[in-house]
Design a protein around this motif. Structure first.
Motif, PDB file in Angstrom:
ATOM      1  N   ALA A 202      16.076 -58.363 -21.088  1.00  0.00           N
ATOM      2  CA  ALA A 202      15.685 -57.523 -19.785  1.00  0.00           C
ATOM      3  C   ALA A 202      14.214 -57.759 -19.287  1.00  0.00           C
ATOM      4  O   ALA A 202      13.894 -57.525 -18.146  1.00  0.00           O
ATOM      5  CB  ALA A 202      16.047 -55.849 -20.014  1.00  0.00           C
ATOM      6  N   ASP A 203      13.562 -58.671 -20.313  1.00  0.00           N
ATOM      7  CA  ASP A 203      12.069 -58.866 -19.999  1.00  0.00           C
ATOM      8  C   ASP A 203      12.095 -59.976 -18.972  1.00  0.00           C
ATOM      9  O   ASP A 203      11.754 -59.802 -17.847  1.00  0.00           O
ATOM     10  CB  ASP A 203      11.390 -59.057 -21.113  1.00  0.00           C
ATOM     11  N   LEU A 204      12.586 -61.149 -19.505  1.00  0.00           N
ATOM     12  CA  LEU A 204      12.713 -62.434 -18.757  1.00  0.00           C
ATOM     13  C   LEU A 204      13.835 -62.634 -17.709  1.00  0.00           C
ATOM     14  O   LEU A 204      13.972 -63.306 -17.175  1.00  0.00           O
ATOM     15  CB  LEU A 204      12.703 -63.730 -19.623  1.00  0.00           C
ATOM     16  N   LYS A 260      15.031 -50.214 -27.626  1.00  0.00           N
ATOM     17  CA  LYS A 260      14.406 -49.115 -27.010  1.00  0.00           C
ATOM     18  C   LYS A 260      13.163 -49.619 -25.916  1.00  0.00           C
ATOM     19  O   LYS A 260      13.178 -48.877 -24.898  1.00  0.00           O
ATOM     20  CB  LYS A 260      13.741 -48.205 -27.996  1.00  0.00           C
ATOM     21  N   ALA A 261      12.546 -50.589 -26.396  1.00  0.00           N
ATOM     22  CA  ALA A 261      11.828 -51.174 -25.397  1.00  0.00           C
ATOM     23  C   ALA A 261      12.196 -51.815 -24.116  1.00  0.00           C
ATOM     24  O   ALA A 261      11.706 -51.529 -23.095  1.00  0.00           O
ATOM     25  CB  ALA A 261      10.797 -52.323 -26.272  1.00  0.00           C
ATOM     26  N   HIS A 262      13.539 -52.421 -24.352  1.00  0.00           N
ATOM     27  CA  HIS A 262      13.985 -52.932 -23.268  1.00  0.00           C
ATOM     28  C   HIS A 262      14.534 -51.772 -22.276  1.00  0.00           C
ATOM     29  O   HIS A 262      14.265 -51.753 -20.885  1.00  0.00           O
ATOM     30  CB  HIS A 262      15.359 -53.592 -23.366  1.00  0.00           C
ATOM     31  N   ILE A 355       5.797 -54.717 -19.316  1.00  0.00           N
ATOM     32  CA  ILE A 355       7.216 -55.182 -19.639  1.00  0.00           C
ATOM     33  C   ILE A 355       6.824 -55.827 -20.946  1.00  0.00           C
ATOM     34  O   ILE A 355       7.702 -55.636 -21.875  1.00  0.00           O
ATOM     35  CB  ILE A 355       7.735 -56.414 -18.825  1.00  0.00           C
ATOM     36  N   TYR A 356       5.832 -56.381 -21.409  1.00  0.00           N
ATOM     37  CA  TYR A 356       5.512 -56.933 -22.718  1.00  0.00           C
ATOM     38  C   TYR A 356       4.905 -56.116 -23.464  1.00  0.00           C
ATOM     39  O   TYR A 356       4.493 -56.710 -24.854  1.00  0.00           O
ATOM     40  CB  TYR A 356       5.225 -58.652 -22.385  1.00  0.00           C
ATOM     41  N   PHE A 393       8.685 -60.174 -27.209  1.00  0.00           N
ATOM     42  CA  PHE A 393       7.875 -59.640 -26.094  1.00  0.00           C
ATOM     43  C   PHE A 393       6.598 -60.444 -26.070  1.00  0.00           C
ATOM     44  O   PHE A 393       5.985 -60.467 -24.957  1.00  0.00           O
ATOM     45  CB  PHE A 393       7.652 -58.213 -26.346  1.00  0.00           C
ATOM     46  N   SER A 394       5.849 -60.872 -27.070  1.00  0.00           N
ATOM     47  CA  SER A 394       4.896 -61.627 -27.141  1.00  0.00           C
ATOM     48  C   SER A 394       5.056 -63.181 -26.938  1.00  0.00           C
ATOM     49  O   SER A 394       6.044 -63.486 -26.664  1.00  0.00           O
ATOM     50  CB  SER A 394       4.018 -61.487 -28.469  1.00  0.00           C
TER      51      SER A 394
END
Length: 459
Positions: A202-204, A260-262, A355-356, A393-394
């Protein structure tokens, strides 16, 4: 056209072999259009045509649809004088081509040619230099001609004879990761509900779909389906890859930090989510229950989907939940992460922090200079396309540091590229490569054709 993404089990699109190889030739057309421009650039320099391109400042690289690390940096035009002016060059993989992005963001033939004409290929010998575009060397029309048939969406079917459209394939770690606008809008006219993939995570995936594709095409989604696997959650919870088939409820719960982060990221777009657990045969009831329990605590619906084993019947509950959410959501509430008029560096910083979960970004001197140049050219309103590893994420993809939901890091912006035709700016982070290399044991080692003419080893 999307290698390895034709599904699996009873949830496949067919013909899988063709889709994973040449399919309808769309990738070949994109590669041909890209390399036509490369040939025209070197021909322009050779004949000293106007505007006079500076061979030292050509920014347009070549492409090939192959992982080949040896082609990342090359020298062209060696040998006799008639071979042209020697200069440093290089190859990217076809899915990283700006023409792939243009292909996927174009609305029609005219829009495609307009965008192709805007591609910046280099700078002139003038003082001060000016930027040269594909239109300046009169190649935008020929490039569009090569893409004419490819711009038509490809209709395929699932194993259960349901229609699906596969059209375009820009990788989400080095490009914007979405299928074509033409395919999406055609689908919206043909069906009551349209499901489109945006990957990797969901980030990229979703971030680029929402901040680039939706922004450019005027789309507003009604529901986000967040696909998770128990195996991935266990990996993010610290379980080794060799032991992912073993039950470990504790690792599942620890790995939920990643999911959870996504989910938190999608909240920033004010979009409703449903979590789909893509079931594997090795998943245990206790592990699935752990994911459902953690999602319940977050107030998010979680549905176990067993489409791999049972096809459509295995995902009925998920489909019904998606319809329920979509019908009850007012997509006028959808908002993007940043406005068009935000400076390019601040857009990049916003993505990194929101996002990251980065504390900040570090921008190399060359990247900072490029940001300023792009804004001076009048392209400061373009969205940012982050190119980075899909494994964390990094920007650190090394085992261990990429697990869970890393935060507090600095996202390094190594290089910036203007995609004037695609109308976005690419920020290249860390050591991500736009031309991948092959692994120690490539999949090609295990492929072939049997005596019946059937291909084996693709899947």
């Amino acid at each position: 056209m999307k290698g390895g993404a034709a599904g699996g089990g009873y949830a496949q699109v067919v013909p899988m072999d063709d889709i994973n190889l040449h399919f309808t030739g769309d990738f070949h057309a994109i590669g041909a259009a890209h390399n036509l421009l490369s040939a025209m650039v070197d021909n322009h320099i050779h004949w000293r045509n106007e505007p006079k391109l500076d061979a030292r400042k050509v920014s347009w690289r070549r492409v090939v649809d192959m992982n080949d690390r040896a082609l990342r940096e090359i020298v062209v035009a060696l040998g006799a004088v008639g071979n042209g002016f020697p200069r440093q060059d290089g190859f990217d993989i076809t899915v990283a081509s700006e023409i792939m992005a243009i292909f996927c963001l174009s609305e029609d033939f005219a829009d495609c040619q307009r965008r192709l004409g805007k591609i910046v290929v280099g700078q002139t010998l003038d003082k001060p230099p000016r930027y040269v575009t594909a239109k300046d060397i009169n190649v935008d029309g020929a490039m569009t001609a090569l893409l004419r048939d490819a711009l038509k969406p490809n209709l395929v079917q699932t194993l259960e004879n349901n229609p699906a459209i596969i059209h375009g394939g820009p990788f989400a770690n080095i490009a914007h990761g979405c299928n074509s606008v033409i395919a999406t809008k055609a689908s919206l006219k043909l069906a009551d509900y349209v499901v489109t993939e945006a990957g990797f995570g969901a980030d990229l995936g979703a971030q680029k779909f929402l901040d680039i594709k939706c922004r450019k095409a005027g789309l507003a989604p009604d529901c986000v389906v967040m696909v998770a696997t128990v195996r991935a959650l266990k990996m993010h919870g610290g379980q080794s890859m060799k032991e992912l088939q073993d039950e470990n409820v504790s690792a599942v719960r620890d790995g939920m930090s990643n999911l959870k982060a996504h989910l938190a990221n999608m909240d920033k777009y004010q979009l409703p989510c449903v979590v789909a657990i893509n079931k594997f045969p090795t998943d245990t009831d206790a592990e699935v229950a752990a994911v459902e329990d953690e999602c319940r605590k977050l107030g998010v619906d979680c549905i176990m989907s067993d489409h791999w084993a049972h096809g459509g019947k295995g995902s009925v509950e998920l489909a019904e939940k998606v319809v329920e959410i979509a019908e009850g959501f007012d997509n006028s509430n959808f908002k993007m992460l940043y406005p068009d008029d935000m400076p390019l560096v601040e857009k990049t910083r916003t993505i990194a922090q929101q996002i990251y979960s980065a504390d900040d970004i570090s921008v190399s001197d060359a990247a900072a200079k490029k940001f300023r140049q792009i804004e001076k050219m009048g392209h400061g309103h373009y969205p940012i396309c982050i190119a980075k590893t899909q494994y964390s994420f990094s920007s650190d993809a090394t085992n261990g540091s990429n697990c869970g939901a890393p935060s507090g890091h600095t996202l390094p912006i190594r290089e910036v590229r203007l995609a004037a035709g695609a109308e976005f700016v690419v920020a290249i982070c860390g050591d991500i490569m736009t031309m991948p290399g092959l692994p120690r044991v490539p999949s090609a080692n295990h492929m072939g054709v049997d005596e019946k003419g059937d291909i084996y080893g693709l899947f």
